[in-house]
Design an enzyme around this catalytic site. Structure first.
Site, short mmCIF file in Angstrom:
data_model
loop_
_atom_site.label_atom_id
_atom_site.label_comp_id
_atom_site.label_asym_id
_atom_site.label_seq_id
_atom_site.Cartn_x
_atom_site.Cartn_y
_atom_site.Cartn_z
N GLU A 325 -5.71 44.75 -5.17
CA GLU A 325 -5.82 45.96 -4.36
C GLU A 325 -7.06 45.85 -3.48
OE1 GLU A 325 -5.95 50.84 -4.90
OE2 GLU A 325 -6.21 49.52 -6.64
N LYS A 345 4.00 42.19 -1.32
CA LYS A 345 2.84 42.57 -0.53
C LYS A 345 3.20 43.81 0.28
CE LYS A 345 0.63 38.04 0.04
NZ LYS A 345 0.07 37.06 1.01
N ASP A 442 -5.63 28.98 8.10
CA ASP A 442 -6.41 29.70 7.09
C ASP A 442 -6.12 29.11 5.71
OD1 ASP A 442 -8.07 31.42 5.79
OD2 ASP A 442 -6.98 33.25 6.31
#
Length: 584
Positions: A325, A345, A442
């Site tokens: 979270e 998600k 990434d």
């Protein structure tokens, strides 16, 4: 996407394997330099044969003297290594000295495996004569014909007569692999040393050079070998220090650079520094590269089409537990159709439209990727007045890799073999992406998942900025970026490519070896560009074998063209995996 076969051994992959192996070799020597081992063969302390610092810098990218024979002790480990010679290096050299108080008779023979590509390697000393009692450097000219591109094996055989009456003769064989290019004529000027930083490093005063003292035999048993490496790595890591602007060393530093000034202590007691950015490239590789695509290049129509194809009914999705979270991001464990375990998600109700759009865009990055090492999106649920769900398959208790590594109960059970297996799985996944022209941008443990069988998968970066805020920094341009994982060209010019992915993958491997510690923790994000340009790189983790550290360090070459492709990384990781499992 279709699965890609990566089992073929191309010439460029072999280039990488030998090039990576040379750095593995030199760094393992650095780790073992503090030990006075006498387990190798001996030649009655009558002889030194070594590579001087200029030659080591040209071929291996480290300022050091590497001994094949030191005071009679033969370094079989070094002799067994095949040193690659880049296309721009036109000659190789050796340095020798007789310690017997008299000249030692010798004979030299040089053989090229392909006379058409590399004819008549010529040496600048007699083929037979006496090794002088003073230090002498001699060289062999390796001038390619330019008729075709090839890798040529060069074998240099040296026979030294220590005592003729006792028939005491030592045979040494040095192996090189010369890279020859098409139209690489013998008249081409050598480009051996053209980097100002390299020149500065090569011209260090003698007191600043690292002298390597190695007598390791490759025939040692597996238990002795593993214990020795563990001991040496720990010892070297404990001594590793970072000197900043002439100040006191920081013992907690997680990065290092090439030491360009004479150390305060002797070379045996000082830290060994490394700058991968000055490694000479192998110029024989010509792998074609596809035009990369990224999240920013997705057109709205394409995003809409993908979502339409993946749309699932919200009523078929059940959320069972909250795993992560953030400020607005959420990751749940759940089921789809009551039978399939999934990760979900989503975002909170207060999330902005931009945050919702970013979740969908980044969640679609790996759309259609069919590979066992990639966590591709399974489905998307978008309904009126509800936040979107992005579903991923999650068998065998799949969880985030970084969270797994940060859990002490999990991380301390992971072995080096398992780390290499994880890195190998991810390198295959990234090779698959790159073969289809996709740049991830990434790569980090936060964007991977792992299951109970320690199978890892590469995932997209959706919600990572929110769930791992300490991994991202804003450098005044209103954009949160993974600064500590980015290559220099990505930091400076926002240039992302397969090579920048390779850089980030090196940092990911460092994370695997450090239980997901923060890279460059001591460095201000605004100073990262400066530190990288100055040659600083992440230091070798305490529990990381020299060979594995060399693979990751090679990913941090300053120039993108000098970094390995993922096909090459996979080849090197597979080779290292074979080595460490051979005795298990």
């Amino acid at each position: 996407m279709e699965s890609v076969n990566k089992c073929g051994k191309s010439a460029s992959t072999r280039n990488c394997t030998v090039k990576m192996s040379r750095k593995m070799w030199v760094l393992s020597l650095l780790a073992l330099a503090a030990l006075q081992l006498h387990s190798g063969s001996e030649v009655a302390a009558h002889l030194n044969v070594f590579l001087n610092p200029v030659e080591v810098m040209r071929l291996l990218g480290v300022s050091a003297e590497v001994y094949y024979v030191r005071e009679g002790h033969i370094n079989n480990y070094a002799l067994n290594f095949i040193v690659p010679v880049p296309a721009n290096v036109k000659d190789i050299s050796f340095t020798w000295q007789s310690l017997a108080g008299r000249g030692l008779p010798y004979s030299i023979n040089v053989v090229s495996s392909d006379q058409e590509v590399l004819p008549r390697p010529a040496i600048n000393v007699s083929h037979s004569g006496e090794i002088p009692t003073t230090i002498q450097t001699w060289s062999i000219a390796l001038k390619c014909s330019g008729l075709k591109a090839a890798e040529v094996d060069v074998t240099v055989s040296l026979e030294v007569v220590l005592n003729r009456s006792l028939n005491n003769v030592t045979h040494l064989v040095f192996r090189r692999k010369k890279i020859c290019l098409m139209n690489d004529s013998a008249e081409d000027l050598s480009e051996d040393v053209d980097d100002p930083q390299l020149l500065e490093t090569v011209m260090l005063p003698p007191t600043g050079l690292i002298t390597l003292v190695v007598g390791v035999s490759v025939a040692m048993g597996s238990v002795c070998l593993l214990l020795m490496i563990a001991y040496c790595v720990k010892g070297a890591a404990n001594k590793r220090q970072h000197h900043q602007h002439g100040g006191q060393p920081m013992r907690t530093s997680s990065f290092q650079r090439l030491n360009t000034h004479p150390p305060c202590q002797s070379s045996m007691g000082s830290a060994a520094y490394m700058t991968p950015s000055i490694i000479a490239p192998i110029h024989g590789s010509s792998l074609p590269r596809k035009v990369p695509v990224s999240v920013e290049q997705q057109h709205p129509e394409e995003l809409h089409r993908r979502i339409s194809e993946l749309t699932v009914e919200r009523c078929r999705v059940r959320l069972s537990s909250l795993l992560q979270e953030g400020t607005f991001g959420r990751v749940y464990r759940g089921t789809y159709n009551d039978t399939q375990d999934v990760l979900v998600k989503t975002v909170a109700q207060h999330a902005s439209q931009m945050q919702v759009l970013l979740l969908l865009q980044e969640g679609m990055l790996l759309y259609g990727a069919s590979h066992p090492g990639i966590l591709s999106v399974l489905g998307v649920s978008i309904e009126d007045h509800t936040t979107p769900f992005v579903l991923y398959p999650a068998l065998n208790n799949t969880r985030n890799l970084k969270q797994f590594l940060l859990d002490p109960a999990c991380a301390r059970t992971v072995t080096t073999i398992q780390i290499v297996m994880m890195a190998s799985q991810l390198s295959m996944a990234l090779d698959h992406l790159h073969s289809h022209g996709v740049v991830h941008k990434d790569i980090a443990t936060r964007n991977c998942v792992i299951d109970d069988q320690l199978r890892v998968k590469l995932s997209d970066s959706s919600l990572s900025r929110d769930l791992f805020p300490s991994d991202y920094n804003c450098l005044g341009d209103s954009e949160n970026r993974p600064v500590k994982w980015m290559s220099l060209e990505a930091l400076q010019h926002k240039q992302f490519s397969e090579a920048s992915d390779s850089w980030a993958f090196g940092v990911l491997m460092w994370e695997l070896c450090t239980s997901a510690k923060q890279p460059y923790a001591e460095v201000d994000p605004f100073e990262m560009e400066h530190y990288l340009k100055d040659g600083y790189r992440l230091a070798q983790p305490f529990n990381c074998p020299d060979e594995l550290f060399t693979i990751m360090a090679y990913c941090w070459a300053l120039l993108p063209a000098e970094r390995p492709t993922f096909a090459q990384l996979q080849s090197c990781l597979s080779e290292f995996y074979s080595q460490i499992t051979r005795y298990v």
